[in-house]
Design an enzyme around this catalytic site. Structure first.
Site: not given
Length: 793
Positions: A467, A727, A757
């Site tokens: 991320s 996502d 995610h």
């Protein structure tokens, strides 16, 4: 003689067992029929699903219309009519998106992009409604038919289908206004603001109640439901603390009314994501930092010999240049915003290796209170590993530490046989950009220089992150190349964010239903990281619930509170009143603005354009003792160097897109995206607290590597990305991979299905998350142990 089965305790017990067995068999048959129906609908094409759904909806509508004037029958008839209407209206829009979706894939072996994800999500909703309509048609005459339950579920999924139809129309508008082949909108920011202003008014609560996580694999849904109950309960206590009311511990994850009322839970979830600020999310995401919860997580993880928190002193050091090892460059300590300060890293190693118990390393160990830092070392040390993994954690730039990610990192250390260094960078909004980048770069260079202390020879080095950590992996590597020092041998980025612009894309439309990445939360994290988070004095009490009050709380005080009882420690944990957030008033010092990031921050009124994002002669500046990528190094460039919105490789593909889009579509505004007569549901939560314009700094290539010029991206090592098909950040990975592929850079992209995610933090949850985590380990192994080069012909 009476039968033992007919009377007495034994008879009652036998009868009860028989009933329980019957119920159990009934539940198993129901689950099997549902799974069979799911597999059957999965093999059906979109048109077949729609036609079957319409036929069943019409049959059910006719049946309940004939059941008299009752309110329940009227509502059931109405909901089936709505299902029929929305399904018929949705099919053409999905078909149009599906017909051109292949043009946006990375390649034929990687069929993934936001348009495909939109179609898949809508198809999941249609398949669920098809299964529910079949169930109603088969059981509507039964005396055991639960009318209220089925009605509520049908109404919830009808609301979700209506909103998905709106998203499909928004996807069509993106096709019309984007350049052919581009997934992100490129153009006037006013159009982006108009799009977001329209988008954020959509009703979202239906996706957070009964329909929560319908698009994900079934094993994920119970976890998401638990998280949603915990979130709304946490939000309720957060709201109560604003008024000084007391909080009890027993209802944090077991608030009864939210657990039994999905509609109430969905409405409260929508209120929270739209109205609570970034400090609330920092507090909620950092719950895993609590001693008790982190200990429980570590109990289920691999056992390692070394897990130490190290504090790197803020002292400059020299690094050799890759072009000429006889020359060196000075690596200065982080300076942005708060001046020089130590950088924390965590060393994790499955074996005790040479150098890891040296006096020099032990002098850097930072105490973590009563928590054991390592187990009893083995009598004999293992030799230094030839590999080293440098990890940068995610958390939206605002939350979590290496401790949150320690459970899966321990598994990595065991499987890879290499020490892992995880960087604990400072978090926004207290430390906005570029502080995190400076700290990660400083720690990276320190680890490369002192790899012998970490138990590695440093022959192969991999940067890995998830991320926001994936974003920092790219920018740290870009910065290393700009400084002229060693870049990593490869990067593994899991579901990375590559652009922080508030640009619309088809995958980002999915944030309307994503319980872990709602659009408003993403926007608040980006605002905090870019330094645009404004301090509102009226919210000063809320801001006391930031990470500083959670992570750095003295452990002994927390344990004392736990001994006093769950209620008292939760009160202490959530206590807001009487605390004020501290703002450091550090005078601006010119020496703190040496990086390109700080130089950009010094000019907030001059937004960076695509033509200003190229570094001019970065490799020619390596003769200076300190690399100063100042604003002067940002010069003009040719449009071909910065055209990151890729056109299709073949002109025929561009013509296919143009044929799909007539001039009327291009001239219409965002507000005209819907056909006449269609009206999506709007949010009842009032104005959303979300900025609609991006700060100019987010265009900086060290914040948004997707916007970096070709000359910078060509300095990246091999990149391996693992993304999630559902996502909202999927298009970030696809477009970044397409850019690198277009430049001839080595890049791979693997897309996993059905997972949200952040699946790395759920590695132990189910088989699917374990497999996805193993895929990430496999990508890292490709960097650490590359396949042998093919012999020359």
């Amino acid at each position: 003689m009476e039968s033992a089965r007919g009377s007495g305790p034994l008879g009652v017990l036998a009868s009860k067992k028989a009933k329980d067995g019957s119920k159990s068999r009934s539940r198993r048959r129901w689950r099997k029929s549902k799974a069979k129906a799911s597999r059957f609908s999965h093999n059906m094409d979109l048109h077949s699903i729609t036609q079957s759904l319409v036929t069943l909806a019409e049959d059910n509508m006719a049946f309940f219309s004939s059941q008299g004037p009752g309110e329940t029958a009227r509502r059931l008839s109405s909901v089936f009519a709505g299902v029929r209407e929305q399904a018929l209206g949705l099919e053409p829009a999905l078909g149009r998106l599906l017909s051109v979706a292949h043009l946006f894939d990375l390649d034929a072996e990687t069929p993934a992009n936001g348009y495909r994800s939109l179609v898949h999500t809508a198809r999941c909703c249609l398949a669920h409604l098809l299964h529910k309509c079949r169930y109603v048609a088969s059981n509507r005459r039964s005396i055991f038919f639960r009318t209220s339950h089925n009605l509520a579920e049908l109404e919830a999924y009808l609301a979700a289908l209506t909103q998905l139809r709106a998203l499909a129309y928004y996807g069509q508008r993106l096709l019309a206004i984007n350049r052919p082949g581009g997934l992100f909108f490129e153009g006037d920011e006013k159009i982006t603001a108009e799009f977001l202003r329209e988008y954020v008014t959509l009703h979202k609560g239906c996706f957070y109640g009964r329909c929560l996580g319908f698009q994900f694999t079934p094993a994920i849904r119970p976890f998401l439901q638990t998280i949603s109950i915990g979130l709304v309960s946490f939000g309720e206590h957060y709201k109560r603390n604003e008024t000084g009311l007391s909080v009890t511990a027993s209802s944090l994850f077991t608030s009864g009314r939210f657990a039994i009322d999905p509609e109430l839970r969905g409405a409260e979830f929508e209120r929270i994501i739209q109205n609570l600020d970034v400090h609330f999310w920092k507090a909620f995401w950092n719950i895993t930092e609590i001693e008790v919860l982190s200990s429980l997580a570590n109990m289920a993880s691999a056992t390692v010999r070394i897990s130490r928190l190290l504090s790197l002193p803020p002292e400059a050091f020299e690094m050799p240049l890759t072009s000429d090892p006889k020359l060196t460059v000075t690596i200065s300590p982080p300076l942005a915003h708060t001046g020089p300060g130590p950088v924390l890293i965590r060393l994790i190693s499955y074996d005790l290796r040479e150098g890891q118990d040296s006096e020099e390393l032990n002098s850097l160990v930072k105490s973590e209170g009563p928590r054991g830092l390592e187990l009893r070392p083995r009598p004999q040390q293992a030799p230094r590993s030839r590999s080293l993994v440098i990890h940068i954690h995610g958390g939206g730039f605002v939350a979590q530490t290496s401790r949150s990610h320690e459970p899966y990192l321990k598994g990595w250390a065991q499987e890879l046989g290499a020490p892992i260094v995880s960087i604990d960078y400072s978090l926004a909004p207290e430390a906005p950009f570029p502080r995190a980048l400076e700290e990660c770069f400083f720690a990276y260079c320190w680890a490369v220089k002192h790899c012998a202390l970490l138990g590695s020879t440093g022959e192969r080095i991999c940067l890995a992150g998830d991320s926001a950590g994936g974003n920092l992996c790219f920018t740290v590597s870009l910065r290393a190349a700009a400084y002229g020092v060693r870049v990593p041998d490869g990067i593994m980025a899991a579901y990375p964010v590559t652009t922080l612009q508030s640009a619309a894309s088809p995958s980002r439309l999915l944030s309307i239903m994503d319980p872990l990445l709602p659009l408003s939360v993403l926007s608040k994290c980006v605002s905090a990281y870019s330094g645009a988070e404004t301090e509102d004095q009226s919210d000063s009490d809320q801001k006391a619930l930031g990470m500083m009050g959670l992570v750095r709380r003295d452990t002994s005080l927390l344990l004392r509170d736990l001994r006093l009882g769950a209620s008292s420690w939760l009160n202490s944990f959530l206590e807001l009143s009487g605390r004020k957030s501290q703002k450091s008033s550090i005078a601006p010092v010119e020496s703190m603005r040496r990086s390109v990031s700080e130089a950009a921050l010094a000019q907030p009124e001059c937004p960076l354009t695509l033509k200003e994002l190229s570094l001019k002669g970065s490799s020619e500046a390596t003769d200076t003792p300190e690399m100063s990528l100042s604003v002067e190094t940002l010069g003009p460039n040719t449009p071909s160097d910065v055209n990151f919105f890729l056109r299709p490789e073949h002109p025929r593909e561009e013509d296919e897109v143009k044929e799909e889009l007539n001039p009327k579509d291009r001239s219409q505004g965002v507000s005209n995206a819907f056909p006449e007569g269609f009206h999506p549901r709007r949010s009842s939560q009032g104005a959303i607290r979300m900025p609609l314009y991006s700060a100019p700094i987010v265009k900086n290539p060290f914040m948004s590597p997707l916007l970096a010029p070709d000359s910078m991206l060509k300095t990246l090592p091999p990149v391996h990305m693992v993304a999630c098909a559902l996502d909202p950040m999927l298009d970030d990975s696809v477009m970044f991979a397409r850019r690198l592929r277009g430049l001839g850079q080595p890049v791979t992209l693997r897309v996993v299905e059905g997972l949200p995610h952040g699946f790395l933090s759920l590695a132990a949850l189910c088989r699917e998350t374990r497999q996805a985590t193993e895929l990430c380990v496999e990508r890292i192994r490709l960097v650490l142990s590359p396949p042998p080069a093919a012999p020359p012909p």
